[in-house]
Design an enzyme around this catalytic site. Structure first.
Site, PDB file in Angstrom:
ATOM      1  N   HIS A 270      36.779  43.861  47.092  1.00 46.71           N
ATOM      2  CA  HIS A 270      37.232  44.910  46.161  1.00 46.71           C
ATOM      3  C   HIS A 270      38.338  45.793  46.778  1.00 46.71           C
ATOM      4  O   HIS A 270      39.464  45.720  46.372  1.00 46.71           O
ATOM      5  CB  HIS A 270      36.099  45.798  45.635  1.00 46.71           C
ATOM      6  CG  HIS A 270      34.984  45.043  45.010  1.00 46.71           C
ATOM      7  ND1 HIS A 270      35.180  44.151  43.989  1.00 46.71           N
ATOM      8  CD2 HIS A 270      33.640  45.013  45.284  1.00 46.71           C
ATOM      9  CE1 HIS A 270      34.016  43.611  43.641  1.00 46.71           C
ATOM     10  NE2 HIS A 270      33.062  44.120  44.420  1.00 46.71           N
ATOM     11  N   ASP A 321      32.426  37.101  41.703  1.00 48.35           N
ATOM     12  CA  ASP A 321      31.474  38.194  41.904  1.00 48.35           C
ATOM     13  C   ASP A 321      30.262  38.136  40.964  1.00 48.35           C
ATOM     14  O   ASP A 321      29.343  37.369  41.190  1.00 48.35           O
ATOM     15  CB  ASP A 321      32.237  39.517  41.786  1.00 48.35           C
ATOM     16  CG  ASP A 321      31.456  40.702  42.322  1.00 48.35           C
ATOM     17  OD1 ASP A 321      30.296  40.521  42.715  1.00 48.35           O
ATOM     18  OD2 ASP A 321      31.993  41.827  42.359  1.00 48.35           O
TER      19      ASP A 321
HETATM   20 ZN   LIG Z   1      29.913  41.739  45.144  1.00 43.67          ZN
END
Ligand SMILES: [Zn+2]
Length: 454
Positions: A270, A321
């Site tokens: 991220h 994810d």
């Molecule tokens: Zn993650």
């Protein structure tokens, strides 16, 4: 030895034409012959691009994709409320469920062109927070799922030790917790032998800097000695940055690089909320950022500072994810169009080597993605590496009419899953094979059972 003939196949230097690739029984490339004129081959592939590495996955979350999109008028809906649902979900998954979900997921990933996945794994213990008789019971289920679906797996069992900075874990997090570093190292040892058994790669990591005490992060970095790729979530949410400032008086990325030697072997998932100094820290130390645009969008994380990161020659790759989106093309386009909408410029992916956006993107997501798997690569197709590729449907109208210089852009920007005819791993057509094994029955029963329990 099996021999393929590719009319067009994408290498780092561009399209190769009329290329013969021979593989051994294990699907490893033994020979690449360019401009091959003969007819000694078993299979003709009109257009192929390399299989795409998916550098960040939480397999169990696939089963709750689409289940958290009711947003009542008077209640909050954000990352933290989603996380509560995710914890409840995680508490209701037994090892068989886990394996069934992961098998279905990995098969779907293959259909979308992913051929290698890094499973960021923290569902280590049973529902009471106790160890299974095999410490890596759940990790092994991931490896079995990978084997059955036919995707290459890098298992990344991650260290999770507390609920937040200097805060004990919540009882709903009990399945994730390792009491101390020794506990975690035992899990790594057990996972290492399982990975060997399934011919898979191993990674290490921490869930996040908020989830592991600082001295334990030091112990892990000392233990690893850069042997395995190191993964961690960082700066996904603004609250996480604020909590870090309140506890450590530094922002997460600043704190990480101030306290540890962080370099090329570190894969930051991220890294959504960065200031200029943090962008420099990541890029100057040549670390890699794993971007997960559909999940980051779905969880309202924020938009990655892609423009500044690229200007600093940052390394990045992709992960799906939570699996709210499973197409690498969707990830790429969300990233690109998010920036175009913010900047009113169509020039998102560029450098001084190529003007072709997709060639640049493929280079980033392949080489940095493979590095996140613990695999150093020099080209998309190399001797002694597995023959993993996506066969593009040459009959689709825009593909058929595309000039070679636009072909990859046409695939990346105009297409969807219908452009993918098949995905091959180790020279095997997994799309065809997976059609013939009924993965769905176990999967549907599993989902029904979990929903009944919740
Ligand atoms: Zn993650």
């Amino acid at each position: 030895m099996k021999k393929f003939f590719f009319q067009k196949i994408l290498q780092k230097e561009g399209w190769l034409f009329n290329t013969k690739i021979s593989i051994d029984k294990e699907g490893k490339i033994k020979e690449i012959q360019k401009n091959y004129q003969g007819a000694d081959y078993e299979q003709l592939i009109p257009i192929a691009i390399p299989g795409i590495p998916n550098a960040h996955s939480h397999a169990f979350q696939y089963a709750m994709a689409g289940m958290t999109e009711n947003h009542p008028y008077n209640s909050q809906s954000d990352f933290w409320s989603w996380r509560k649902n995710m914890y409840d979900f995680a508490l209701n998954i037994d090892p068989d469920d886990f394996q069934n979900i992961a098998t279905m997921l990995y098969s779907e990933m293959l259909s979308n062109g992913y051929t290698h996945v890094a499973e960021f794994h923290y569902l280590h213990h049973d529902k009471n927070g106790q160890s299974y008789s095999s410490l890596s019971e759940m990790g092994e289920r991931i490896l079995i799922a990978g084997k059955n679906a036919g995707i290459d797996v890098t298992l990344v069992p991650v260290f999770y030790n507390q609920g937040n900075f200097n805060t004990a874990f919540h009882k709903k997090q009990r399945r994730f917790i390792n009491k101390n570093s020794d506990d975690y190292f035992k899990l790594i040892e057990c996972s290492r032998s399982k990975c060997k058994l399934y011919n898979s790669n191993l990674g290490v990591g921490i869930h996040s800097i908020r989830a592991v005490k600082d001295f334990m992060i030091t112990e892990l970095i000392d233990f690893n000695q850069n042997k395995y790729p190191f993964h961690l979530h960082i700066s996904e949410q603004l609250k996480e940055v604020e909590d870090c400032l309140n506890n450590y008086s530094l922002r997460p990325v600043e704190w990480l690089y101030s306290n540890f030697e962080v370099g090329e072997n570190h894969h930051l998932v991220h890294a959504t909320h960065l200031n200029k100094k943090e962008i420099k820290l990541i890029t100057q130390n040549k670390s890699n950022v794993i971007l997960c645009p559909t999940t980051e969008g779905n969880l309202a994380d924020g938009f990655f500072k892609l423009k500044e990161f690229q200007e600093n020659k940052g390394n990045w790759c992709l992960g799906s994810d939570s699996h709210i989106g499973l197409s690498p093309l969707e990830e790429i386009r969300l990233l690109d169009y998010g920036l175009r909408l913010q900047t009113n410029s169509r020039k998102t992916f560029y450098n001084n080597e190529t003007a072709n956006a997709s060639h640049l993107v493929m280079n980033k997501i392949f080489f940095n993605g493979m590095k996140a798997m613990g695999i150093e690569r020099k080209n998309y197709f190399e001797k002694e590496c597995s023959l993993n590729f996506i066969e593009i449907d040459e009959k689709r109208p825009l593909i058929k009419s595309s000039e070679n210089e636009d072909l990859l852009n046409t695939i990346f920007y105009t297409g969807d899953i219908r452009n993918i005819k098949s995905t091959y791993v180790k020279g095997l057509n997994r799309t065809e094979i997976n059609k013939n094994i009924d993965l769905s029955k176990n999967y549907y029963q599993t989902i029904r059972k979990i929903k009944e329990k919740m």
